[in-house]
Design a protein around this motif. Structure first.
Motif, PDB file in Angstrom:
ATOM      1  N   PRO A   1       0.806  -1.558   0.326  1.00 55.33           N
ATOM      2  CA  PRO A   1       0.102  -0.163   0.065  1.00 55.33           C
ATOM      3  C   PRO A   1       1.320   1.165  -0.072  1.00 55.33           C
ATOM      4  O   PRO A   1       2.007   1.280   0.045  1.00 55.33           O
ATOM      5  CB  PRO A   1      -0.753   0.094   1.413  1.00 55.33           C
ATOM      6  CG  PRO A   1      -0.823  -1.615   1.716  1.00 55.33           C
ATOM      7  CD  PRO A   1       0.757  -2.097   1.021  1.00 55.33           C
TER       8      PRO A   1
ATOM      9  N   THR B   1      -6.011   1.772  -7.300  1.00 57.70           N
ATOM     10  CA  THR B   1      -6.808   2.539  -6.039  1.00 57.70           C
ATOM     11  C   THR B   1      -7.258   0.743  -5.533  1.00 57.70           C
ATOM     12  O   THR B   1      -8.616   0.829  -6.389  1.00 57.70           O
ATOM     13  CB  THR B   1      -7.531   3.279  -5.664  1.00 57.70           C
ATOM     14  OG1 THR B   1      -6.509   4.844  -5.463  1.00 57.70           O
ATOM     15  CG2 THR B   1      -7.679   3.227  -4.043  1.00 57.70           C
TER      16      THR B   1
ATOM     17  N   THR C   1      -8.065   1.816  -1.310  1.00 58.86           N
ATOM     18  CA  THR C   1      -6.235   1.118  -1.312  1.00 58.86           C
ATOM     19  C   THR C   1      -5.392   1.511  -1.985  1.00 58.86           C
ATOM     20  O   THR C   1      -5.653   0.966  -3.023  1.00 58.86           O
ATOM     21  CB  THR C   1      -5.908  -0.180  -0.406  1.00 58.86           C
ATOM     22  OG1 THR C   1      -6.409  -0.618   1.102  1.00 58.86           O
ATOM     23  CG2 THR C   1      -4.299   0.228   0.132  1.00 58.86           C
TER      24      THR C   1
ATOM     25  N   TYR D   1      -2.201   1.601  -4.400  1.00 54.71           N
ATOM     26  CA  TYR D   1      -1.037   1.054  -4.181  1.00 54.71           C
ATOM     27  C   TYR D   1       0.129   1.404  -5.657  1.00 54.71           C
ATOM     28  O   TYR D   1       1.040   0.723  -5.587  1.00 54.71           O
ATOM     29  CB  TYR D   1      -1.636  -0.463  -5.022  1.00 54.71           C
ATOM     30  CG  TYR D   1      -1.881  -1.379  -3.829  1.00 54.71           C
ATOM     31  CD1 TYR D   1      -1.217  -2.016  -2.566  1.00 54.71           C
ATOM     32  CD2 TYR D   1      -3.937  -1.590  -4.005  1.00 54.71           C
ATOM     33  CE1 TYR D   1      -2.335  -2.898  -1.581  1.00 54.71           C
ATOM     34  CE2 TYR D   1      -3.812  -2.306  -2.566  1.00 54.71           C
ATOM     35  CZ  TYR D   1      -3.534  -3.057  -1.894  1.00 54.71           C
ATOM     36  OH  TYR D   1      -4.335  -3.670  -1.164  1.00 54.71           O
TER      37      TYR D   1
END
Length: 353
Positions: free
Chosen positions: A98, A120, A124, A126
């Motif tokens: 992340p 995302t 989250t 990435y």
């Protein structure tokens, strides 16, 4: 006593050597990249600012990059360049870490280049996009009729047989063949592959070669071929000064938008340094250097790079035309595992035909 002193000295020496070895290790950042990130003009400012050395390994194609990661040990790699549309594939395999989205603002980005739906996953982040451009038609306007390049149909007309090169990456080229057949990239599933099999084989038969980035540039620059399907600004811009006749266009059927992103590899032992590298690459200065890399040029995702690029560089990149181009481009196909395997099999069939 002397023996004890000697042992103590050896212990201190060993400890110092171990500390120095650790320090030396901490000075390295290992990056899986595309060739544009290997440019010393891009890497040197970061290396000097952080007193580190960036070790790079080039790869082409997401499948190859993911295989490299899966065959490596945790900590072997720190950052990775990856197609933005393929970030989800890497996350599914647990290969990316992340990112702190609050430290990587995209407020000054071209909105179409953010691609948060792909970078995302489940809230989250990435990866962050860094550069984009188009897979379309590149050509030598001194050797072909530019009016012909307004449609992909020209490549199947027979007029340019033996003068065509195919960029050796199955996803964008299959996407372009699909567009010529009236199939959107989002609809390029297993059934659609059978529809484009015949035109792909015909294109392969009409081509002189299938080549990678450098091979494609060389073939077009030397006149070995006059047209490249899959080409675009990434191919011709870097050669503009040497041969301004090399050009590209987005035909009426459209083109494919490529967007590369940068991510931290899961298991890195240097997450802070990796994050600093991403911050540098996405900064206005880093973006300007990446956009004009010696391997291939492309549009910076961060519009703030326009304050660093020269007017001439922006003209070559067609900065002012981006709203029109972005409106006519489609994203790469995002196949599931079975469809991706079928695509690679079809591509192999073309290569062997």
């Amino acid at each position: 006593m002397a023996l004890k002193q000697t042992c103590s000295i050896l212990a201190v020496t060993a400890g110092l050597a171990s500390s120095l070895a650790s320090a030396a290790q901490a000075e390295d950042l290992n990056a899986l990249i595309w060739c544009d990130h290997a440019d010393p003009e891009l890497l040197q400012p970061f290396e000097e600012a952080h007193d580190v050395r960036v070790n790079v390994k080039e790869y082409e194609g997401t499948a190859a990059g993911l295989t490299l990661l899966e065959q490596s040990r945790p900590g072997d790699w720190d950052v990775m360049v990856i197609d933005a549309v393929d970030v989800g594939r890497a996350v599914e395999r647990g290969l990316l870490a992340p990112l702190p989205a609050d430290q990587l603002s995209t407020d000054s980005y071209f909105p179409e280049a953010v691609l948060a739906d792909h970078t995302t996953i489940d809230g989250t982040t990435y990866a962050v996009t860094e550069k984009f451009g188009y897979n379309t038609i590149a050509y030598n306007k001194a050797a072909v009729d530019p009016a012909d390049m307004a449609s992909l149909d020209a490549l199947w007309s027979g007029k340019y047989d033996g003068r065509i090169a195919i960029y050796d990456y199955y996803l964008p080229v299959l996407g372009l063949v699909g567009l010529e057949a009236g199939i959107k990239t989002a609809d390029l599933d297993a059934a659609a592959l059978e529809t484009i099999r015949a035109p792909l084989m015909k294109l392969g038969a009409a081509s002189k070669q299938v080549s990678d980035v450098v091979g494609s540039q060389t073939a077009l620059a030397t006149g070995e071929v006059d047209v490249l399907i899959g080409g675009g600004e990434w191919l011709t811009a870097v050669l503009n000064a040497e041969n301004p006749d090399l050009d590209w266009t987005i035909p009426e059927e459209g083109g494919l938008l490529w967007a590369q992103s940068l991510a931290i590899v899961e298991g890195t032992e240097k997450p802070e340094l990796a994050l600093e590298f991403i911050k540098y690459i996405t900064s206005p200065e880093g973006q300007a250097r990446l956009a004009t890399s010696s391997c291939y040029w492309g549009m910076p995702a961060n519009k703030a790079a326009g304050d660093v690029l020269t007017d001439e560089q922006k003209a070559i990149l067609r900065w002012d035309d981006q709203p029109d181009y972005l409106s006519r481009a489609q994203l790469y196909p995002v196949p599931d595992a079975d469809t991706d395997a079928a695509m690679q099999d079809l591509w192999t069939d073309m290569l062997q035909n």
